[in-house]
Every structure is written in C-alpha cells, then in structure tokens.
Design a protein around this motif. Structure first.
Motif, PDB file in Angstrom:
ATOM      1  N   LEU A 164       5.125  85.030 -94.481  1.00  0.00           N
ATOM      2  CA  LEU A 164       6.495  84.554 -94.339  1.00  0.00           C
ATOM      3  C   LEU A 164       6.473  83.078 -94.719  1.00  0.00           C
ATOM      4  CD1 LEU A 164       8.861  86.253 -93.341  1.00  0.00           C
ATOM      5  CD2 LEU A 164       8.560  85.263 -91.103  1.00  0.00           C
ATOM      6  N   ALA A 165       7.224  82.689 -95.774  1.00  0.00           N
ATOM      7  CA  ALA A 165       7.141  81.308 -96.237  1.00  0.00           C
ATOM      8  C   ALA A 165       8.536  80.738 -96.426  1.00  0.00           C
ATOM      9  CB  ALA A 165       6.365  81.240 -97.548  1.00  0.00           C
ATOM     10  N   ARG A 166       8.693  79.488 -95.984  1.00  0.00           N
ATOM     11  CA  ARG A 166       9.978  78.804 -96.171  1.00  0.00           C
ATOM     12  C   ARG A 166       9.854  77.806 -97.317  1.00  0.00           C
ATOM     13  NH1 ARG A 166      13.196  74.946 -91.845  1.00  0.00           N
ATOM     14  NH2 ARG A 166      14.754  74.214 -93.331  1.00  0.00           N
ATOM     15  N   TYR A 167      10.788  77.892 -98.275  1.00  0.00           N
ATOM     16  CA  TYR A 167      10.790  77.017 -99.440  1.00  0.00           C
ATOM     17  C   TYR A 167      12.042  76.153 -99.446  1.00  0.00           C
ATOM     18  CZ  TYR A 167       7.205  80.058-101.499  1.00  0.00           C
ATOM     19  OH  TYR A 167       6.062  80.778-101.741  1.00  0.00           O
ATOM     20  N   GLU A 168      11.905  74.948-100.033  1.00  0.00           N
ATOM     21  CA  GLU A 168      13.093  74.162-100.364  1.00  0.00           C
ATOM     22  C   GLU A 168      13.703  74.765-101.628  1.00  0.00           C
ATOM     23  OE1 GLU A 168      13.910  71.849 -98.327  1.00  0.00           O
ATOM     24  OE2 GLU A 168      12.210  70.665 -97.663  1.00  0.00           O
ATOM     25  N   ARG A 169      14.861  74.258-102.016  1.00  0.00           N
ATOM     26  CA  ARG A 169      15.522  74.864-103.181  1.00  0.00           C
ATOM     27  C   ARG A 169      14.770  74.601-104.477  1.00  0.00           C
ATOM     28  NH1 ARG A 169      21.970  74.470-102.663  1.00  0.00           N
ATOM     29  NH2 ARG A 169      21.760  75.809-104.479  1.00  0.00           N
ATOM     30  N   ASP A 170      13.919  73.552-104.508  1.00  0.00           N
ATOM     31  CA  ASP A 170      13.165  73.289-105.742  1.00  0.00           C
ATOM     32  C   ASP A 170      11.795  73.969-105.732  1.00  0.00           C
ATOM     33  OD1 ASP A 170      11.897  71.853-103.843  1.00  0.00           O
ATOM     34  OD2 ASP A 170      11.777  69.976-104.968  1.00  0.00           O
ATOM     35  N   GLY A 171      11.550  74.866-104.765  1.00  0.00           N
ATOM     36  CA  GLY A 171      10.287  75.595-104.736  1.00  0.00           C
ATOM     37  C   GLY A 171       9.233  74.961-103.847  1.00  0.00           C
ATOM     38  N   THR A 172       9.510  73.804-103.280  1.00  0.00           N
ATOM     39  CA  THR A 172       8.526  73.149-102.401  1.00  0.00           C
ATOM     40  C   THR A 172       8.323  73.958-101.129  1.00  0.00           C
ATOM     41  OG1 THR A 172       9.373  71.052-103.210  1.00  0.00           O
ATOM     42  CG2 THR A 172       7.942  70.977-101.266  1.00  0.00           C
ATOM     43  N   ILE A 173       7.065  74.191-100.764  1.00  0.00           N
ATOM     44  CA  ILE A 173       6.769  74.963 -99.556  1.00  0.00           C
ATOM     45  C   ILE A 173       6.945  74.079 -98.334  1.00  0.00           C
ATOM     46  CG2 ILE A 173       4.958  76.192 -98.304  1.00  0.00           C
ATOM     47  CD1 ILE A 173       3.779  76.860-101.103  1.00  0.00           C
ATOM     48  N   LYS A 174       7.753  74.558 -97.395  1.00  0.00           N
ATOM     49  CA  LYS A 174       8.021  73.758 -96.202  1.00  0.00           C
ATOM     50  C   LYS A 174       7.191  74.239 -95.019  1.00  0.00           C
ATOM     51  CE  LYS A 174      12.091  71.734 -94.036  1.00  0.00           C
ATOM     52  NZ  LYS A 174      11.731  70.598 -93.468  1.00  0.00           N
ATOM     53  N   SER A 175       7.075  75.546 -94.838  1.00  0.00           N
ATOM     54  CA  SER A 175       6.192  76.073 -93.799  1.00  0.00           C
ATOM     55  C   SER A 175       5.812  77.510 -94.147  1.00  0.00           C
ATOM     56  CB  SER A 175       6.862  76.003 -92.424  1.00  0.00           C
ATOM     57  OG  SER A 175       8.217  76.363 -92.516  1.00  0.00           O
ATOM     58  N   VAL A 176       4.648  77.922 -93.654  1.00  0.00           N
ATOM     59  CA  VAL A 176       4.112  79.250 -93.969  1.00  0.00           C
ATOM     60  C   VAL A 176       3.557  79.875 -92.707  1.00  0.00           C
ATOM     61  CG1 VAL A 176       2.554  80.558 -95.442  1.00  0.00           C
ATOM     62  CG2 VAL A 176       3.345  78.325 -96.186  1.00  0.00           C
ATOM     63  N   LYS A 177       3.732  81.192 -92.576  1.00  0.00           N
ATOM     64  CA  LYS A 177       3.102  81.887 -91.461  1.00  0.00           C
ATOM     65  C   LYS A 177       2.521  83.196 -91.966  1.00  0.00           C
ATOM     66  CE  LYS A 177       3.902  83.244 -86.679  1.00  0.00           C
ATOM     67  NZ  LYS A 177       2.470  83.130 -86.404  1.00  0.00           N
ATOM     68  N   LEU A 178       1.247  83.441 -91.612  1.00  0.00           N
ATOM     69  CA  LEU A 178       0.609  84.707 -91.975  1.00  0.00           C
ATOM     70  C   LEU A 178       0.921  85.718 -90.885  1.00  0.00           C
ATOM     71  CD1 LEU A 178      -1.284  86.292 -93.837  1.00  0.00           C
ATOM     72  CD2 LEU A 178      -3.187  85.457 -92.482  1.00  0.00           C
ATOM     73  N   MET A 179       1.530  86.836 -91.275  1.00  0.00           N
ATOM     74  CA  MET A 179       1.892  87.872 -90.301  1.00  0.00           C
ATOM     75  C   MET A 179       0.800  88.951 -90.266  1.00  0.00           C
ATOM     76  SD  MET A 179       4.812  86.585 -89.298  1.00  0.00           S
ATOM     77  CE  MET A 179       5.677  87.909 -88.492  1.00  0.00           C
ATOM     78  N   ASP A 180       1.176  90.216 -90.322  1.00  0.00           N
ATOM     79  CA  ASP A 180       0.200  91.318 -90.243  1.00  0.00           C
ATOM     80  C   ASP A 180      -0.830  91.206 -91.361  1.00  0.00           C
ATOM     81  OD1 ASP A 180       1.504  92.265 -88.129  1.00  0.00           O
ATOM     82  OD2 ASP A 180       2.467  93.955 -89.138  1.00  0.00           O
ATOM     83  N   ASN A 181      -2.106  91.357 -90.988  1.00  0.00           N
ATOM     84  CA  ASN A 181      -3.150  91.353 -92.001  1.00  0.00           C
ATOM     85  C   ASN A 181      -4.377  92.038 -91.431  1.00  0.00           C
ATOM     86  OD1 ASN A 181      -5.286  89.245 -91.005  1.00  0.00           O
ATOM     87  ND2 ASN A 181      -3.273  88.398 -90.552  1.00  0.00           N
ATOM     88  N   LEU A 182      -5.309  92.358 -92.326  1.00  0.00           N
ATOM     89  CA  LEU A 182      -6.539  93.048 -91.895  1.00  0.00           C
ATOM     90  C   LEU A 182      -7.758  92.218 -92.277  1.00  0.00           C
ATOM     91  CD1 LEU A 182      -5.471  96.542 -93.230  1.00  0.00           C
ATOM     92  CD2 LEU A 182      -5.636  95.923 -90.843  1.00  0.00           C
ATOM     93  N   GLU A 183      -7.593  90.896 -92.311  1.00  0.00           N
ATOM     94  CA  GLU A 183      -8.708  90.048 -92.739  1.00  0.00           C
ATOM     95  C   GLU A 183      -9.824  90.046 -91.693  1.00  0.00           C
ATOM     96  OE1 GLU A 183      -8.455  88.751 -96.046  1.00  0.00           O
ATOM     97  OE2 GLU A 183      -7.020  90.307 -95.649  1.00  0.00           O
ATOM     98  N   THR A 184     -11.008  89.623 -92.125  1.00  0.00           N
ATOM     99  CA  THR A 184     -12.170  89.639 -91.238  1.00  0.00           C
ATOM    100  C   THR A 184     -12.026  88.573 -90.148  1.00  0.00           C
ATOM    101  OG1 THR A 184     -13.384  90.056 -93.254  1.00  0.00           O
ATOM    102  CG2 THR A 184     -14.678  89.704 -91.250  1.00  0.00           C
ATOM    103  N   PRO A 185     -12.151  88.971 -88.883  1.00  0.00           N
ATOM    104  CA  PRO A 185     -12.086  87.976 -87.818  1.00  0.00           C
ATOM    105  C   PRO A 185     -13.188  86.942 -87.981  1.00  0.00           C
ATOM    106  CG  PRO A 185     -11.930  90.185 -86.938  1.00  0.00           C
ATOM    107  CD  PRO A 185     -12.287  90.321 -88.383  1.00  0.00           C
ATOM    108  N   GLY A 186     -12.846  85.689 -87.731  1.00  0.00           N
ATOM    109  CA  GLY A 186     -13.825  84.621 -87.843  1.00  0.00           C
ATOM    110  C   GLY A 186     -13.922  84.061 -89.246  1.00  0.00           C
ATOM    111  N   LEU A 187     -13.490  84.828 -90.251  1.00  0.00           N
ATOM    112  CA  LEU A 187     -13.496  84.316 -91.630  1.00  0.00           C
ATOM    113  C   LEU A 187     -12.057  84.265 -92.137  1.00  0.00           C
ATOM    114  CD1 LEU A 187     -16.700  86.151 -92.903  1.00  0.00           C
ATOM    115  CD2 LEU A 187     -16.463  83.740 -92.392  1.00  0.00           C
ATOM    116  N   GLY A 188     -11.593  85.355 -92.748  1.00  0.00           N
ATOM    117  CA  GLY A 188     -10.241  85.345 -93.298  1.00  0.00           C
ATOM    118  C   GLY A 188      -9.154  85.184 -92.254  1.00  0.00           C
ATOM    119  N   LYS A 189      -9.404  85.719 -91.057  1.00  0.00           N
ATOM    120  CA  LYS A 189      -8.390  85.662 -89.994  1.00  0.00           C
ATOM    121  C   LYS A 189      -8.016  84.241 -89.623  1.00  0.00           C
ATOM    122  CE  LYS A 189      -7.228  89.650 -87.644  1.00  0.00           C
ATOM    123  NZ  LYS A 189      -5.959  90.194 -87.850  1.00  0.00           N
TER     124      LYS A 189
END
Lengths: 188, 216
Positions: free
Chosen positions: A97-122
């Motif tokens: 889930l990512a919030r952008y300004e109107r010119d494409g600038t990233i303002k904030s990001v949140k990683l939701m559901d994922n299956l990444e490796t705990p301790g590494l990707g998580k």
C-alpha cells in the motif's frame, strides 16, 4: 483384493472426516478472517493519511501490478493517490500500500500480506525499511530499483533479502509511473 | 513413564541427537522470537497428531499408514492456521509462515511412525510434549547464538512500550552478519553437534571406566 478395498476404504474415511472437519472450521473462521483483512486495510489507509481523507476505492482492471487506487483528498481537492500494488517477493505475492504525491513522489509505504522469510525479507514490514524509498519516484529522483542506487548503509541492511527489495522497489517504481501517466492523461 | 517426557529434552533431543527437523530449525533460527513461535507451533501440532495417531493405531492398516498420518498432520496444521488467523491475528502475523512449514517438519511424522502408532495415548502425549519442548530448546540455543553474533540483538515479543528487541552494546554495531545467513546456520549447527558428540563420548568413557572399576 479384499485387503485393498479395506485399506482404500479406511483411507477414504480418514480423508473424508478430515475434509468435513476442515470445511466446517473454514466456514466458521472465514468471515472472521475476512473482517480482519478489511479492518487491517482500513487501519493501514488511515495510517497513510493522517492529514487527509481518502475517496472510495477504484479498481484498475487491466494492470498486472496495480490492483486499485484511492484518491487522497485534502479540503476537497486531490492531493495524491494511494495505490494497492502487488509485488513479486521471494515466496509469492507481496501486497503493498503506497501513498504518492501527484508528481509520483512516494510519501509513505506499508507492506501488507506477504510470505517473505522471517528475519530476512519480513524485515520489510518495519516502517524504517521503507525510508529509503520516500521522496523518490518523481522526475528528479527515480525509485531506487538496484542495490547500487542505495547508500552503502541501506544496501547492507537488505543483504540476504535482495529479492524482497527488488520486488518492492519495482512495484513502487511501477506505481510512480502509473501516477505520472494517469496525471498526464486526465490533467485538465 | 515420565521417562517418555524427559528423554526428548536432552538424551534424545530431536535436533541434536536424532537430527530431525533440521530444515525448519536452520531456516527460522535467525531470531529468538521465531524460535519461540516455531516451537509453540510444533508442540501443538505434534501433540494433536500423536494423540490421533495413537487413538487410531488399530484402525489404520499397516499399508496406508503414511498417507493417513500425512492427512492427520496436514489437517491439524490447517486448523491451527485458520483458527489463529481468525482469532489471534497478532500471533498469526508473527507465526503465520511457520505454521504452514510444520507440515513438512519430519519430527511430527517421525514421532507418529516411531512412537505414537505403537504406544498408549498417555505415553504418546508425554512423548509429544517432551519432543516438542526439546525441539524448542534446541531452536532457542541455535537462534540465541545466531542472533547475538549475527545481529547483536535478542528479539522477543513486543510488549507495551518495549519493542521486543534487546540490543547488545558494541556487538550490535559490529555484528558478524554471516552467522545470520544460511552459511552461519550450518556452521553453528555443526559446532553444536560436535559439542554434543563430545559430551556424549565423555559420558560413555566415564561409564566404561566405572564398569572397569566395579569389575575389579
């Protein structure tokens, strides 16, 4: 012959009992899980827009990465967008889930559901992880999609989870592109 | 009877002595909190599968026992996963991946095959608890070494204002990152196995000495 039938029948009974039990438990838990997912999404949306309102969701049908977007409204005017993006992680899809300004600038990001490796990707679930992407995505500062675009301390931090980093970075870059193109298309 | 419980802790420790369940053990031992989570999941599923395998031991024919056990174990794992997702979301967020990994944890199938399908219900329950706790202790040991050396931290569950991470001064600024990666997992496991073998041989030698002495 009789032996095979008895064995097969017993295995069938075990499987049938297991299937019925699981079906029953799924019927009980599914509504609760769904409600929790919606609640999590709403909480995340609120966390991304402490200073503004969000519009209703608009689905993006024919885009493999971007599933839907919300407009961020400030005093009745569109101040930016929140995108629901699917990234390819180390073990399956990552919902971002990512919030952008109107010119494409990233303002904030949140990683939701994922299956990444705990301790590494998580570790990407940690809000600090996303700091390297903030304020990028516009024309003057592209989203870092390679390790060598990061500062060395940031690059060290993603060692061992390069695939996760690439998945998130590419998804965010795609999102920035989507915002910039959309703005161009619908600009008055 | 109590022996069925205590044997799993050290004498027949699933990780260091029987050497079962090494893949999950090495994969999730990057942080202490993961070891605790995986341990809890394994204890629960092992208990469930041992109970059912022991109860059904006269019903399941010899020829189809393995598929039957797999169905029982997989059902149990799925139940735990669904219930946690629905009613313990924060726990599920921490343990979600491990719970599904438990299906392929060979300790569970190993105990069903080697123990629960021949023994009484009570013995099987004690065996499951002992083996599960032994597995958890082994994981804790590996993860403690790996996290302290590899990251300079000890990560536990976050409670209130405490974010769950204990940072060790100096070490957290200069960690030996390799210990936290796959290579480090194999190295730590190798050294620990060597240590356990050494302890075992020493015990064996002193036993032989005692035998000789009492013979005189």
């Amino acid at each position: 012959m009789k032996n095979i039938l008895v064995s097969g029948g017993k295995l069938f009974i075990i499987c049938a009992v297991a299937a019925v039990t699981l079906g029953g438990i799924n019927a009980i838990t599914e509504p609760a899980i769904k409600a929790r997912k919606i609640q999590e999404l709403n909480q995340a949306l609120k966390a991304l827009t402490p200073d503004a309102e969000t519009s209703a969701t608009e689905a993006v049908p024919d885009n493999p990465a971007i599933k839907a977007f919300y407009s961020v409204l400030k005093g009745g005017k569109t101040a930016g967008y929140i995108l629901r993006i699917i990234g390819n992680g180390y073990s399956g899809e990552m919902k971002i889930l990512a919030r952008y300004e109107r010119d494409g600038t990233i303002k904030s990001v949140k990683l939701m559901d994922n299956l990444e490796t705990p301790g590494l990707g998580k570790k990407a679930e940690d809000p600090r992880y996303m700091e390297k992407f903030l304020r990028t995505g516009n024309r003057s500062r592209p989203v870092p999609v390679r390790k060598d675009m990061l500062q060395s301390a940031e690059a060290d931090a993603i060692t061992g989870a390069t695939i996760t980093f690439l998945g998130i970075a590419r998804a965010l870059a795609e999102g920035a592109q989507f915002v910039i193109e959309g703005e161009k298309k619908y600009a008055p | 009877m109590l022996h069925e419980f205590t044997k799993g802790l050290l004498k027949e420790n699933p990780i260091f002595i029987i050497m079962l369940g090494l893949c999950p053990a090495l994969a999730v031992s990057t942080q202490v909190v993961n070891a605790l989570g995986m341990g809890a999941g394994v204890i629960f599923v092992l208990l469930g599968s041992n109970i059912f395998v022991s109860l059904l031991k006269d019903f399941i024919p010899e020829k189809i026992r393995i598929p039957s056990y797999i169905v029982i174990i997989a059902s149990f794992v799925t139940i735990v996963d669904l219930v946690m997702q629905a009613y313990a979301p924060s726990l599920s967020r921490n343990l979600g991946v491990f719970v599904q990994l438990i299906v392929v944890n060979c300790i569970i199938l190993g105990r069903a095959e080697a123990f629960a399908n021949k023994r009484s219900l009570a013995e099987s329950i004690l065996d499951a608890l002992g083996m599960g706790i032994g597995f958890t202790l082994g994981l804790l040991l590996i993860s403690l070494i790996r996290e302290v050396l590899g990251a300079g931290t000890i990560t536990l569950f976050a409670v209130g204002s405490f974010d769950g991470v204990i940072r060790i001064p100096w070490l957290s600024s200069f960690p030996a990152r390799v210990i936290g990666l796959a290579t480090g997992a194999l190295m730590v496991m190798g050294y620990l196995k060597a240590l356990f073998n050494w302890l075992e041989t020493k015990k064996e030698q002193s036993r032989q000495r005692d035998a000789v002495r009492s013979g005189l």
